[in-house]
Design a protein around this motif. Sequence first.
Motif, PDB file in Angstrom:
ATOM      1  N   LEU A   1       0.805  -1.212   0.000  1.00 16.11           N
ATOM      2  CA  LEU A   1       0.000   0.000   0.000  1.00 16.11           C
ATOM      3  C   LEU A   1       0.843   1.268   0.000  1.00 16.11           C
ATOM      4  N   ASP A   2       2.131   1.111   0.213  1.00 13.36           N
ATOM      5  CA  ASP A   2       3.028   2.266   0.169  1.00 13.36           C
ATOM      6  C   ASP A   2       3.415   2.633  -1.263  1.00 13.36           C
ATOM      7  N   ASP A   3       3.067   1.780  -2.204  1.00 11.44           N
ATOM      8  CA  ASP A   3       3.396   2.017  -3.605  1.00 11.44           C
ATOM      9  C   ASP A   3       2.545   3.167  -4.144  1.00 11.44           C
ATOM     10  N   SER A   4       3.202   4.177  -4.715  1.00 10.63           N
ATOM     11  CA  SER A   4       2.474   5.357  -5.178  1.00 10.63           C
ATOM     12  C   SER A   4       1.568   5.061  -6.364  1.00 10.63           C
ATOM     13  N   SER A   5       1.750   3.929  -7.022  1.00 11.22           N
ATOM     14  CA  SER A   5       0.942   3.615  -8.202  1.00 11.22           C
ATOM     15  C   SER A   5      -0.391   2.959  -7.868  1.00 11.22           C
ATOM     16  N   CYS A   6      -0.582   2.542  -6.601  1.00  8.19           N
ATOM     17  CA  CYS A   6      -1.822   1.815  -6.282  1.00  8.19           C
ATOM     18  C   CYS A   6      -2.520   2.370  -5.047  1.00  8.19           C
ATOM     19  N   TRP A   7      -2.202   3.605  -4.656  1.00  5.83           N
ATOM     20  CA  TRP A   7      -2.853   4.128  -3.464  1.00  5.83           C
ATOM     21  C   TRP A   7      -4.349   4.355  -3.684  1.00  5.83           C
ATOM     22  N   GLU A   8      -4.751   4.647  -4.945  1.00 11.15           N
ATOM     23  CA  GLU A   8      -6.178   4.864  -5.192  1.00 11.15           C
ATOM     24  C   GLU A   8      -6.994   3.608  -4.888  1.00 11.15           C
TER      25      GLU A   8
ATOM     26  N   GLY B   1      -6.103   1.128  -2.916  1.00 14.83           N
ATOM     27  CA  GLY B   1      -6.066   0.887  -1.479  1.00 14.83           C
ATOM     28  C   GLY B   1      -7.051   1.764  -0.735  1.00 14.83           C
ATOM     29  N   TYR B   2      -7.137   3.027  -1.129  1.00 12.44           N
ATOM     30  CA  TYR B   2      -8.068   3.945  -0.471  1.00 12.44           C
ATOM     31  C   TYR B   2      -9.512   3.484  -0.633  1.00 12.44           C
ATOM     32  N   VAL B   3      -9.879   3.123  -1.870  1.00 10.95           N
ATOM     33  CA  VAL B   3     -11.257   2.699  -2.125  1.00 10.95           C
ATOM     34  C   VAL B   3     -11.587   1.439  -1.333  1.00 10.95           C
ATOM     35  N   LEU B   4     -10.666   0.499  -1.288  1.00 12.16           N
ATOM     36  CA  LEU B   4     -10.933  -0.755  -0.571  1.00 12.16           C
ATOM     37  C   LEU B   4     -11.032  -0.543   0.932  1.00 12.16           C
ATOM     38  N   VAL B   5     -10.232   0.364   1.488  1.00 14.74           N
ATOM     39  CA  VAL B   5     -10.339   0.660   2.920  1.00 14.74           C
ATOM     40  C   VAL B   5     -11.697   1.280   3.220  1.00 14.74           C
ATOM     41  N   MET B   6     -12.144   2.213   2.356  1.00 17.49           N
ATOM     42  CA  MET B   6     -13.457   2.809   2.580  1.00 17.49           C
ATOM     43  C   MET B   6     -14.563   1.781   2.404  1.00 17.49           C
ATOM     44  N   TRP B   7     -14.374   0.865   1.453  1.00 22.83           N
ATOM     45  CA  TRP B   7     -15.374  -0.198   1.258  1.00 22.83           C
ATOM     46  C   TRP B   7     -15.386  -1.112   2.474  1.00 22.83           C
TER      47      TRP B   7
ATOM     48  N   CYS C   1      -2.525   0.161   7.741  1.00 22.03           N
ATOM     49  CA  CYS C   1      -2.980   1.319   6.980  1.00 22.03           C
ATOM     50  C   CYS C   1      -2.850   2.622   7.764  1.00 22.03           C
ATOM     51  N   LEU C   2      -2.975   2.533   9.072  1.00 25.08           N
ATOM     52  CA  LEU C   2      -2.950   3.751   9.878  1.00 25.08           C
ATOM     53  C   LEU C   2      -1.652   4.523   9.741  1.00 25.08           C
ATOM     54  N   VAL C   3      -0.549   3.841   9.583  1.00 20.96           N
ATOM     55  CA  VAL C   3       0.760   4.492   9.607  1.00 20.96           C
ATOM     56  C   VAL C   3       1.166   5.027   8.243  1.00 20.96           C
ATOM     57  N   LEU C   4       0.332   4.843   7.217  1.00 20.49           N
ATOM     58  CA  LEU C   4       0.684   5.307   5.877  1.00 20.49           C
ATOM     59  C   LEU C   4       0.460   6.806   5.758  1.00 20.49           C
TER      60      LEU C   4
ATOM     61  N   ASN D   1      -0.508   8.745   3.323  1.00 21.78           N
ATOM     62  CA  ASN D   1      -1.228   9.047   2.090  1.00 21.78           C
ATOM     63  C   ASN D   1      -2.715   8.971   2.365  1.00 21.78           C
ATOM     64  N   ASN D   2      -3.526   8.924   1.321  1.00 17.87           N
ATOM     65  CA  ASN D   2      -4.979   8.908   1.522  1.00 17.87           C
ATOM     66  C   ASN D   2      -5.464   7.659   2.230  1.00 17.87           C
ATOM     67  N   ILE D   3      -4.735   6.587   2.092  1.00 17.89           N
ATOM     68  CA  ILE D   3      -5.121   5.364   2.806  1.00 17.89           C
ATOM     69  C   ILE D   3      -5.036   5.600   4.300  1.00 17.89           C
ATOM     70  N   GLY D   4      -3.969   6.279   4.723  1.00 13.06           N
ATOM     71  CA  GLY D   4      -3.828   6.605   6.139  1.00 13.06           C
ATOM     72  C   GLY D   4      -4.935   7.496   6.641  1.00 13.06           C
ATOM     73  N   GLN D   5      -5.501   8.335   5.782  1.00 15.37           N
ATOM     74  CA  GLN D   5      -6.612   9.191   6.190  1.00 15.37           C
ATOM     75  C   GLN D   5      -7.927   8.417   6.275  1.00 15.37           C
ATOM     76  N   ALA D   6      -8.047   7.358   5.486  1.00 12.31           N
ATOM     77  CA  ALA D   6      -9.281   6.563   5.513  1.00 12.31           C
ATOM     78  C   ALA D   6      -9.262   5.515   6.623  1.00 12.31           C
ATOM     79  N   ALA D   7      -8.072   5.097   7.041  1.00 12.81           N
ATOM     80  CA  ALA D   7      -7.965   4.023   8.030  1.00 12.81           C
ATOM     81  C   ALA D   7      -8.648   4.339   9.356  1.00 12.81           C
ATOM     82  N   PRO D   8      -8.568   5.565   9.915  1.00 11.11           N
ATOM     83  CA  PRO D   8      -9.274   5.831  11.180  1.00 11.11           C
ATOM     84  C   PRO D   8     -10.772   5.554  11.117  1.00 11.11           C
ATOM     85  N   VAL D   9     -11.396   5.828   9.975  1.00  7.44           N
ATOM     86  CA  VAL D   9     -12.827   5.523   9.844  1.00  7.44           C
ATOM     87  C   VAL D   9     -13.050   4.022   9.960  1.00  7.44           C
TER      88      VAL D   9
END
Length: 1176
Positions: free
Chosen positions: A115-122, A124-130, A169-172, A174-182
């Motif tokens: 999830l730290d890969d800059s090419s797939c953060w989108e 990861g973000y969608v799946l965390v929100m899902w 995810c919490l420690v990332l 990027n946007n994944i790190g912002q979605a993880a608290p939810v």
Amino acid sequence: MFLEKDEVLSLINSVEEVYGNPGDAERCYENYRKIIDRYQEQPHLLDRHLESLIDACLSIARKASSAQTLPLKHLSLKFLRQIFKVRGPKEVVKRMPHEISDLAPVLTFLENENLDDSSCWESGYVLVMWLSILVINPFHLKLLDGSLEAESGNKLSIAQRLMNVCKKCLVLNNNIGQAAPVLISKLLARPDMLEMYMSSFIDWAVSNLDNKATFGVRIGSFAALSAIFKHAKRQDVLPYGTKVLDAVLASDFARDDTLIRKHGMKLIQRIGTMFMKTVVAPWRYQRGCRSLVNNLKAYNQGDAANAPSQNGDTFKDSAEYEELEQFSSEIESILDKLLEGLKDRDTVVRWSAAKGIGRVTNRLPREYGDEVVESLLQIFSDRESSGAWHGGCLALAELGRRGLLLPERLASVVPVVKKALIYDEIRGNFSVGGHVRDAACYVLWAFARAFEPTVVEPFVHEIATALIIAMVFDREVNCRRAASAAFQENVGRQGNFPHGIEIVTIADYFAIGSRNNAFTKISFEIAKYSEYTRPMIDHLIDLKFNHFDTSVRELTAEALANMVDLDPEYVQEVTLNKLLPVCAEMDNHTSHGAILCVSAVVVALKKVEKLSLSGNNTVDIKNIVPSILYRKFRGSHRGNELMRQALSVHIKSCSQAKLPYHAESKLLTTWQSLLEENLSYMEVNVRTKAADALSAMVAEYYVNNPHRVDLLEEFVVNFAKTLNGTVLITRMGYSIALGKFPLEVTKTAFSTVISELLKCATITPETTAWAEARKDATNALAEILSSPMTKNDTWEDGIPVKSLNLPDLFATFLTGMKDYTTDKRGDVGSWVREASMGAIKVLVLGLHKCDPTGDLNLLPRQLMIKIIGQIGKQCVEKIDNVRVLAGNALTDLLHYSDPPIPTYPRREELVEFFPKDFCTAVNWRATALTFPRFAKVIAYEEFSYDILSGFVISGGSLSDTILKDAHGAINSYLYECETSNKKELLRVGQILLEIFRNNFKVERITVSWMKFVSQLLQSGQFHTLLATDNDSFGEEVIAAVKEELFKSNRVEKLVAGIELLCETLQGSKLLVRSALKRLVVYLCHAYPRIRAVTAQKMFEAFLTYGDNIESSNLDEAMNILSEHRWELNIEVLRPARNQICELLNIPQPVLKNTDSATSISPATSSSSSTTNIARN
């Protein structure tokens, strides 16, 4: 309405086809993104279609289950993430599918993905929100352990795996790190996770709050705890509240990064709201009716104070606050921390703290809430920073918006907000405070929605006045617009602002966007209402006249002058008495602003015939210049640029106001000396203002002064003779001043003034570089000649024509239109050309009005041919501004019809080419519209040379647009000539050769000429002139190029000549042979680049015009040209060059002066031989 739904769905469905090709995938995504981004301002239009878009993306993602189709999954989820961005995660997540069968694949993907890969953060973000919606399924997670273990082989329980993914995810960062608290908050809020993992996770997060943890872990811990205390039930997290609060306070997060401080503020306020039950304060103020329609009805009926109200009775506090006693110390610590957060250096932290104060206060008893407001008001101290004022305003707005600011507090709050509306803290050469003023406007905007009209009624005048002042007099556009929005909101919601509807109509969002418009026009319209006149004047005098920004001080003076007519007595009695004592202050801002305001007020009072100065004021005004000179100019004799401008304005205003200083000889001498010194000052603004002031002073204190009128002629003569000194700045300043002198002054020594200006406007070897002086002198002549002219010998009706030295005037202006002086700034001669065109237009029209029938023959036809030809030349040259001025001059002369100029050459034909409608509507910068019309003028012999000269210059321009349009226009004209009139083609060719001969060795012309003619030959328009041996055009071109390139070392010039020689290879056999003899010389030129360019251009010419070259060995010659590296040493290349000569049957270049050449280096020897051969 989502009009592009079908197109968007087709783009999503095409993902399966394009994902394998990165280029196609990127284009598909960009098209999709552009469509979706259009709805960012109104994203609700997508709501009806969200489910279909989500299903389309997720159906593709579900299909991509193998490693080979992983890019397909990333791309489909990337499409879905764009919807998240536009519509927002809250609206999208609740529409996502939440079948329990999706939990396992989503969890597995998140576990295995980097999830730290800059090419797939989108993805990861969608799946965390899902996953955040999937984990709230009511089924116990243990029910899934058996089936998932069998499928994945993972022995960990589903709960453990979810916790591991959450921490990952919490420690990332990027946007994944912002979605993880939810996700973690929704997961731990489940009953089956609460007992097992809540305590351990909070312990883990608390342990990471201190400085020992890494940045990403700390951010994640703060954000996760904030989300947990927000989403979890109060009874579930209450046991951990004190523990977490102590850890947060001990972490000293206020000294950390902005993000940590922001999340710390969020966490603290949510702990505070958790300590108390969710009870809305019963004591809060409830406005009740908030109908704009009813308010406006009441306003229109003149009874705004009695607008409908549903507000209850007094603000009683009937709630029970048992928890307050239990957690009183914790709540006190939380409020202290939030109040400290209002002073933070970052806006995002202050805003979070302000919202936190509103949330916590909403659950406090009335007396405690009142203490919070009291503590909040203490922030508005002069000792506090601008950030504290900003945070305090945000908190006040939040309390007012929630009804927690009671009406009895308005008496203490409104004065604070008024101070915030004018907050401006000077720091060096800039100020801070715009954000404070903007927030103060937000406070008053919130008050409009929070309180009834009857509550605000006692403060209406204060609020309305403060908002209007901010609306028209604030320096920053965002503050003016914020004040306008707040005023409009109060007018609509309160309905009791004086003249509210009228002012809102005048000062709308766009009108106040311009600072000049707001200060000078809108302020005057609003000041017409008596309620606002004096407060606006007082504000300008108290705060704006000494503002740090010079433009604001100047606008203040202008605005103050506009308002004089509205209350002249108050301005004269109060304003002048405040300003005059500070005119000589040592602070330049204060002194400059005061002088400008006094000057503007004095002139304005004189205009309305209300100027009645007392004896003291007259003396104070008289002493401004001497006192400033003594205090600020003493010892340096240089002074200050701002003060010089201010003193010039002051002298001009005293002259225009006709103040009684005619007998003050010493004062007038001081004024004159200062202004003459300012005329020689370096800054153009100082010179211009000094020229204006001297013109007004001479008109009043010389012409209308019996004590000095006899000295006027001597003054003008000496002033004019000073013009032609040896200092450039002096010439410029004195020229400007002479141009501004009224005719009644210049007529006393008219011939001297004109002759001296003509000398200054004429280029000489000593003054070649002084283009600015020639420009100013020419403009001065134009201003003098703009006065009416008369056939009479007296000066009563204007300038006698006989007093004008017309031949010298026209010769000077025509010469000025040929000024192409250049320096490091570029074509500075264009300033002289522009001024000369304006001056010659003024002179021609003035003479024509004086002699409309042409009886005196003031404008002979040959002279008009030269004038129109030169103006037409400027119309087709390469500088945009020059073309605009030339086009306007041509229009004014051509279409002057009262009556038309009788000696205007070819007027009927030119009117046909340039009708009045075209000239008035066309943009003269648009060469595509104007050049083709001027090309047709070449047909008239009177203008051919000048117009073609202009096209030659444009044809060598660096601008592709101008170059293309110039060639296109000439090609079109020559094409018509080739098909209908070959003689015209020959005539144009001879004119081009004449232009070249007349400008021999003038590289500005010759380089452009070679480029221009080369393009014409390349287009084939002159092919008929080259193809016959009887026509000498081609030979003359080659001879001209030979002479021009002789001993030239300019690469651009040599390249242009080589290209032109190559284009002549399309001509007759004799012409081809002559051109080849010249070209082979440059194959051994001293410059490697010239050798390489020559070889390349010859090769290209052989390819294009090979059929025209009589040689059976052409292919072999082309092979030699292409195979050799022509940047090598000349001695190596000379045999190859000689071989080309043999193959083409042309003589080999022969070295001359070999005896002298042997004693110099090879490179120099080659250069010597090259130039000798070129000469022969």
